[in-house]
Design a protein around this motif. Structure first.
Motif, mmCIF file in Angstrom:
data_model
loop_
_atom_site.group_PDB
_atom_site.id
_atom_site.type_symbol
_atom_site.label_atom_id
_atom_site.label_comp_id
_atom_site.label_asym_id
_atom_site.label_seq_id
_atom_site.Cartn_x
_atom_site.Cartn_y
_atom_site.Cartn_z
ATOM 1 N N HIS A 92 26.390 47.542 47.394
ATOM 2 C CA HIS A 92 26.047 46.275 48.055
ATOM 3 C C HIS A 92 27.269 45.386 48.294
ATOM 4 O O HIS A 92 27.433 44.847 49.376
ATOM 5 C CB HIS A 92 25.010 45.527 47.211
ATOM 6 C CG HIS A 92 24.452 44.306 47.863
ATOM 7 N ND1 HIS A 92 23.529 44.374 48.879
ATOM 8 C CD2 HIS A 92 24.698 43.001 47.667
ATOM 9 C CE1 HIS A 92 23.229 43.155 49.269
ATOM 10 N NE2 HIS A 92 23.923 42.302 48.542
ATOM 11 N N CYS A 93 28.123 45.236 47.268
ATOM 12 C CA CYS A 93 29.254 44.302 47.403
ATOM 13 C C CYS A 93 30.612 44.971 47.273
ATOM 14 O O CYS A 93 31.644 44.289 47.317
ATOM 15 C CB CYS A 93 29.139 43.188 46.364
ATOM 16 S SG CYS A 93 29.372 43.751 44.663
ATOM 17 N N ALA A 94 30.655 46.284 47.111
ATOM 18 C CA ALA A 94 31.893 47.062 46.991
ATOM 19 C C ALA A 94 32.716 46.695 45.754
ATOM 20 O O ALA A 94 33.925 46.852 45.740
ATOM 21 C CB ALA A 94 32.738 46.949 48.248
ATOM 22 N N PHE A 95 32.055 46.221 44.693
ATOM 23 C CA PHE A 95 32.733 45.947 43.433
ATOM 24 C C PHE A 95 33.067 47.271 42.768
ATOM 25 O O PHE A 95 32.233 48.156 42.661
ATOM 26 C CB PHE A 95 31.829 45.111 42.526
ATOM 27 C CG PHE A 95 32.353 44.895 41.143
ATOM 28 C CD1 PHE A 95 33.398 44.026 40.918
ATOM 29 C CD2 PHE A 95 31.805 45.572 40.070
ATOM 30 C CE1 PHE A 95 33.886 43.818 39.635
ATOM 31 C CE2 PHE A 95 32.271 45.377 38.789
ATOM 32 C CZ PHE A 95 33.329 44.505 38.574
ATOM 33 N N ARG A 96 34.306 47.421 42.321
ATOM 34 C CA ARG A 96 34.734 48.654 41.664
ATOM 35 C C ARG A 96 34.341 48.574 40.182
ATOM 36 O O ARG A 96 34.808 47.691 39.462
ATOM 37 C CB ARG A 96 36.234 48.823 41.818
ATOM 38 C CG ARG A 96 36.780 50.082 41.237
ATOM 39 C CD ARG A 96 38.278 50.170 41.507
ATOM 40 N NE ARG A 96 38.909 51.020 40.542
ATOM 41 C CZ ARG A 96 39.123 52.304 40.728
ATOM 42 N NH1 ARG A 96 38.757 52.869 41.870
ATOM 43 N NH2 ARG A 96 39.706 53.018 39.804
ATOM 44 N N PHE A 97 33.484 49.495 39.731
ATOM 45 C CA PHE A 97 32.967 49.453 38.365
ATOM 46 C C PHE A 97 34.024 49.797 37.325
ATOM 47 O O PHE A 97 34.114 49.151 36.300
ATOM 48 C CB PHE A 97 31.754 50.363 38.200
ATOM 49 C CG PHE A 97 30.571 49.897 38.988
ATOM 50 C CD1 PHE A 97 30.013 48.655 38.756
ATOM 51 C CD2 PHE A 97 30.019 50.692 39.963
ATOM 52 C CE1 PHE A 97 28.919 48.216 39.483
ATOM 53 C CE2 PHE A 97 28.928 50.263 40.691
ATOM 54 C CZ PHE A 97 28.379 49.023 40.457
ATOM 55 N N GLU A 98 34.807 50.847 37.572
ATOM 56 C CA GLU A 98 35.886 51.173 36.646
ATOM 57 C C GLU A 98 37.089 50.335 37.054
ATOM 58 O O GLU A 98 37.886 50.706 37.899
ATOM 59 C CB GLU A 98 36.225 52.656 36.664
ATOM 60 C CG GLU A 98 37.163 53.037 35.559
ATOM 61 C CD GLU A 98 37.312 54.544 35.390
ATOM 62 O OE1 GLU A 98 37.960 54.940 34.441
ATOM 63 O OE2 GLU A 98 36.790 55.296 36.214
ATOM 64 N N GLY A 141 40.636 54.346 32.726
ATOM 65 C CA GLY A 141 40.252 54.411 31.326
ATOM 66 C C GLY A 141 39.456 53.215 30.841
ATOM 67 O O GLY A 141 39.298 53.020 29.641
ATOM 68 N N TYR A 142 38.943 52.421 31.765
ATOM 69 C CA TYR A 142 38.200 51.205 31.398
ATOM 70 C C TYR A 142 36.979 51.520 30.549
ATOM 71 O O TYR A 142 36.681 50.821 29.588
ATOM 72 C CB TYR A 142 37.789 50.467 32.673
ATOM 73 C CG TYR A 142 36.868 49.304 32.441
ATOM 74 C CD1 TYR A 142 37.339 48.128 31.896
ATOM 75 C CD2 TYR A 142 35.519 49.380 32.762
ATOM 76 C CE1 TYR A 142 36.499 47.057 31.672
ATOM 77 C CE2 TYR A 142 34.673 48.321 32.552
ATOM 78 C CZ TYR A 142 35.168 47.163 32.007
ATOM 79 O OH TYR A 142 34.337 46.103 31.782
ATOM 80 N N PHE A 143 36.279 52.590 30.867
ATOM 81 C CA PHE A 143 35.044 52.892 30.155
ATOM 82 C C PHE A 143 35.270 53.555 28.796
ATOM 83 O O PHE A 143 34.315 53.858 28.090
ATOM 84 C CB PHE A 143 34.102 53.731 31.015
ATOM 85 C CG PHE A 143 33.437 52.928 32.096
ATOM 86 C CD1 PHE A 143 32.665 51.834 31.773
ATOM 87 C CD2 PHE A 143 33.586 53.261 33.421
ATOM 88 C CE1 PHE A 143 32.044 51.077 32.752
ATOM 89 C CE2 PHE A 143 32.967 52.515 34.408
ATOM 90 C CZ PHE A 143 32.201 51.431 34.078
ATOM 91 N N TYR A 144 36.517 53.774 28.399
ATOM 92 C CA TYR A 144 36.762 54.218 27.026
ATOM 93 C C TYR A 144 36.313 53.147 26.038
ATOM 94 O O TYR A 144 35.919 53.454 24.923
ATOM 95 C CB TYR A 144 38.235 54.548 26.799
ATOM 96 C CG TYR A 144 38.646 55.878 27.372
ATOM 97 C CD1 TYR A 144 37.984 57.045 27.004
ATOM 98 C CD2 TYR A 144 39.689 55.976 28.273
ATOM 99 C CE1 TYR A 144 38.345 58.262 27.533
ATOM 100 C CE2 TYR A 144 40.062 57.192 28.808
ATOM 101 C CZ TYR A 144 39.385 58.336 28.430
ATOM 102 O OH TYR A 144 39.745 59.544 28.948
ATOM 103 N N ALA A 145 36.389 51.904 26.423
ATOM 104 C CA ALA A 145 35.935 50.811 25.559
ATOM 105 C C ALA A 145 34.422 50.873 25.350
ATOM 106 O O ALA A 145 33.912 50.364 24.344
ATOM 107 C CB ALA A 145 36.324 49.467 26.156
ATOM 108 N N ALA A 146 33.706 51.510 26.269
ATOM 109 C CA ALA A 146 32.255 51.654 26.110
ATOM 110 C C ALA A 146 31.916 52.572 24.936
ATOM 111 O O ALA A 146 30.818 52.493 24.394
ATOM 112 C CB ALA A 146 31.631 52.196 27.391
#
Length: 132
Positions: free
Chosen positions: A42-48, A52-57
């Motif tokens: 919808h808004c083209a926001f980059r999730f990662e 390695g951003y989701f390593y914190a998850a």
């Protein structure tokens, strides 16, 4: 124009910026694999946000898993009538590990949702993108 609520956004795994686009493809428990989308449709926001951003998850998932394991152990203790003998060891192991296996897709999905929505200070809701 009706704004989308924060609770709806969290439960359904919507984009933290526009609250419209889906973070994941696939259902939580289904035969199709759930994957994290690269960008919001919808808004083209980059999730990662960064490599390695989701390593914190993983840390969020670890905390969720520990809470679930403790809860399942206490529930098994209460439902078994306080039976805490050596023979009951396998009862607790079976209940806790089967619960962890069943809740693994839930932890995968909601650890990323919690990380995006609550634990990333630079990601904010923008009402401009909350349009149908």
């Amino acid at each position: 124009m009706q704004k989308t609520s924060k609770l709806y956004t969290l439960v359904h795994g919507k984009c933290p910026q526009c609250r419209r686009g889906d973070i994941f493809t696939g259902s939580l428990y289904g035969f199709n694999l759930q994957r994290t989308n690269t960008v919001c449709s919808h808004c083209a926001f980059r999730f990662e946000i960064e490599p390695g951003y989701f390593y914190a998850a993983m840390y969020v998932s670890y905390a969720m898993n520990c809470a679930e394991m403790i809860s399942l152990g206490v529930a098994a203790y209460i439902l078994s009538g306080g039976w805490l003998e050596f023979e009951s060891f396998w009862l607790y192991i079976t209940v806790i590990f089967s619960g962890c296996l069943i809740l693994a897709p839930f932890n995968y999905r909601y650890s990323r949702v919690i990380l995006l929505h609550w634990l990333t200070p630079k990601v904010k809701y923008n009402a401009y993108y909350d349009k149908p």
